[in-house]
Design an enzyme around this catalytic site. Structure first.
Site, PDB file in Angstrom:
ATOM      1  N   HIS A   1     -24.765  29.123   6.008  1.00 38.28           N
ATOM      2  CA  HIS A   1     -26.162  28.768   6.183  1.00 38.28           C
ATOM      3  C   HIS A   1     -26.521  29.033   7.647  1.00 38.28           C
ATOM      4  CE1 HIS A   1     -29.568  25.823   5.536  1.00 38.28           C
ATOM      5  NE2 HIS A   1     -29.382  25.628   6.819  1.00 38.28           N
ATOM      6  N   THR A   2     -27.632  29.719   7.907  1.00 36.68           N
ATOM      7  CA  THR A   2     -28.043  29.954   9.298  1.00 36.68           C
ATOM      8  C   THR A   2     -29.480  29.471   9.494  1.00 36.68           C
ATOM      9  OG1 THR A   2     -28.950  32.171   8.874  1.00 36.68           O
ATOM     10  CG2 THR A   2     -26.607  32.038   9.450  1.00 36.68           C
TER      11      THR A   2
ATOM     12  N   ASP B   1     -27.977  28.088  14.623  1.00 37.76           N
ATOM     13  CA  ASP B   1     -27.015  27.418  13.735  1.00 37.76           C
ATOM     14  C   ASP B   1     -26.213  28.317  12.829  1.00 37.76           C
ATOM     15  OD1 ASP B   1     -27.859  24.865  14.380  1.00 37.76           O
ATOM     16  OD2 ASP B   1     -29.357  24.800  12.799  1.00 37.76           O
TER      17      ASP B   1
ATOM     18  N   GLU C   1     -23.777  27.075   9.644  1.00 39.48           N
ATOM     19  CA  GLU C   1     -23.216  25.933   8.927  1.00 39.48           C
ATOM     20  C   GLU C   1     -22.476  26.461   7.710  1.00 39.48           C
ATOM     21  OE1 GLU C   1     -25.354  22.121   8.225  1.00 39.48           O
ATOM     22  OE2 GLU C   1     -26.950  23.087   9.349  1.00 39.48           O
TER      23      GLU C   1
ATOM     24  N   ARG D   1     -42.235  28.217  -1.412  1.00 39.65           N
ATOM     25  CA  ARG D   1     -42.241  27.340  -0.254  1.00 39.65           C
ATOM     26  C   ARG D   1     -43.442  27.605   0.657  1.00 39.65           C
ATOM     27  NH1 ARG D   1     -37.140  27.386   3.813  1.00 39.65           N
ATOM     28  NH2 ARG D   1     -37.993  26.092   5.472  1.00 39.65           N
TER      29      ARG D   1
ATOM     30  N   ARG E   1     -36.116  27.992   9.278  1.00 36.70           N
ATOM     31  CA  ARG E   1     -35.955  29.451   9.190  1.00 36.70           C
ATOM     32  C   ARG E   1     -34.587  29.797   8.589  1.00 36.70           C
ATOM     33  NH1 ARG E   1     -38.057  28.971  14.727  1.00 36.70           N
ATOM     34  NH2 ARG E   1     -40.265  29.527  14.675  1.00 36.70           N
ATOM     35  N   GLU E   2     -34.319  29.210   7.422  1.00 37.97           N
ATOM     36  CA  GLU E   2     -32.993  29.338   6.831  1.00 37.97           C
ATOM     37  C   GLU E   2     -32.750  30.698   6.195  1.00 37.97           C
ATOM     38  OE1 GLU E   2     -35.300  27.089   5.957  1.00 37.97           O
ATOM     39  OE2 GLU E   2     -34.537  25.119   6.592  1.00 37.97           O
TER      40      GLU E   2
ATOM     41  N   ASP F   1     -24.299  14.745  -0.367  1.00 37.28           N
ATOM     42  CA  ASP F   1     -25.613  14.466  -0.950  1.00 37.28           C
ATOM     43  C   ASP F   1     -26.460  15.737  -1.075  1.00 37.28           C
ATOM     44  OD1 ASP F   1     -25.548  14.490   1.829  1.00 37.28           O
ATOM     45  OD2 ASP F   1     -27.297  13.187   2.028  1.00 37.28           O
ATOM     46  N   TRP F   2     -26.045  16.851  -0.403  1.00 45.38           N
ATOM     47  CA  TRP F   2     -26.842  18.074  -0.533  1.00 45.38           C
ATOM     48  C   TRP F   2     -26.064  19.385  -0.472  1.00 45.38           C
ATOM     49  CZ3 TRP F   2     -26.801  21.611   3.501  1.00 45.38           C
ATOM     50  CH2 TRP F   2     -26.340  21.140   4.734  1.00 45.38           C
TER      51      TRP F   2
ATOM     52  N   GLU G   1     -32.298  25.778  18.977  1.00 44.36           N
ATOM     53  CA  GLU G   1     -31.005  25.665  18.303  1.00 44.36           C
ATOM     54  C   GLU G   1     -30.717  26.939  17.522  1.00 44.36           C
ATOM     55  OE1 GLU G   1     -30.592  21.779  16.307  1.00 44.36           O
ATOM     56  OE2 GLU G   1     -29.411  22.799  14.764  1.00 44.36           O
TER      57      GLU G   1
END
Ligand SMILES: *[C@@H]1O[C@H](CO)[C@@H](O)[C@H](O)[C@H]1NC(C)=O
Length: 281
Positions: A123-124, A108, A110, A269, A134-135, A199-200, A106
């Site tokens: 956001h990728t 992305d 967003e 993280r 892998r944001e 919610d986020w 995928e």
């Protein structure tokens, strides 16, 4: 005088060519009826303007979405989007390529909405063999709700490049040589949806969707998919650097000034060490 006249006619020629090219892009920029299916949200998803425009909307009851009829394996995919204007807090417009199944790949984009006057977050993420995480997130250098802007993905066996108005914002290199899976075998479809994620999405879920502003609407136009031929892949040019000097400079400019999150620098993280692609590239 003579050179001036030549200069002028040259300029006119360039202008004329530019107008012609612009026209061709509109004429041949694909047709939403031909290329996409509206898959979700009933009449909240619409194609209009003789197939040149598509809109998605979101209300209290449901969001909406569409997907491409075709699958793609490598290529350059361009789409122009105009995002939900005004108070878009809590809304997410997702635009991505994805294959199917538990080990899917995928790519992305967003777009996380915000209250009026506050910046959207782009956001990728990249999933390979079902694994994401892998944001990278960015602010944009323009208001994405005022006009259409072009969001592109270049997907080659060597790398994936995310571009905004032709400016590269992110490069994901093929890391198979260091044990990182790369999307190479599974064809992907193009998907987009507009949904509620209060919610986020906005300030980590602190700001809720204000339904008094519904329906929320995002617009799409000028879809273009360019697939590559085998000879293009073997062309030496594409095997070396993914970006030219100007592209590398633009990428650095974006990453320095507009990147607000990068998983590769999130020490908290990854206390045991960063993923391999972060350490090697
Ligand atoms: C919304 O605006 C706030 C305040 O400027 C900012 O911290 C946040 O990153 C913005 N975007 C999102 C999606 O929360």
């Amino acid at each position: 005088m003579g050179t001036l006249r030549i200069g002028c006619s040259k300029m006119l020629l360039v202008m004329f060519a530019t107008i012609l090219m612009g026209c061709c892009m509109v004429c041949h920029g694909g047709n939403f009826y031909q290329d996409f299916d509206l898959t979700w949200g009933g009449n909240r998803a619409k194609i209009f303007g003789k197939g040149q425009l598509l809109s998605l909307s979101l209300d209290r009851v449901s969001g909406s979405g569409f997907q491409s009829k075709k699958e793609y394996l490598f290529g350059r995919i361009d789409m122009q989007l105009k995002l939900v204007a005004g108070n878009s807090a809590g809304t997410v417009t997702a635009y991505y390529l994805s294959s199917q199944g538990p080990t899917h790949d995928e790519i992305d984009f967003e777009f996380l909405g915000n209250v009026t006057g506050q910046p959207y977050i782009l956001h990728t993420n990249v999933f390979t063999q079902g694994k994401g995480g892998r944001e990278q997130q960015f602010y944009l250098w323009f208001d994405p709700t005022k006009n259409f802007h072009t969001y592109s993905i270049i997907w080659k066996p060597q790398h994936i490049i995310f571009l905004v108005d032709n400016t590269p914002i992110r490069v994901f290199k093929n890391g198979e040589s260091i044990g990182v899976a790369f999307p190479k075998k599974q064809p992907m479809k193009i998907y987009s949806s507009l949904w509620n994620a209060d919610d986020w999405a906005t300030r980590g879920g602190l700001v809720k969707t204000d339904w008094s502003h519904a329906p929320f609407t995002a617009y799409y136009r000028n879809f273009n998919a360019q697939t590559f031929t085998a000879s293009q892949f073997n062309d030496g040019k594409w095997q070396s650097q993914e970006l030219d000097a100007y592209g590398r400079r633009r990428l650095r400019w974006v990453q320095k000034n507009f990147m607000i999150y990068n998983y590769c620098t999130d020490y908290k993280r990854f206390p045991q060490g960063f993923p391999a692609e972060c350490r090697h590239f």
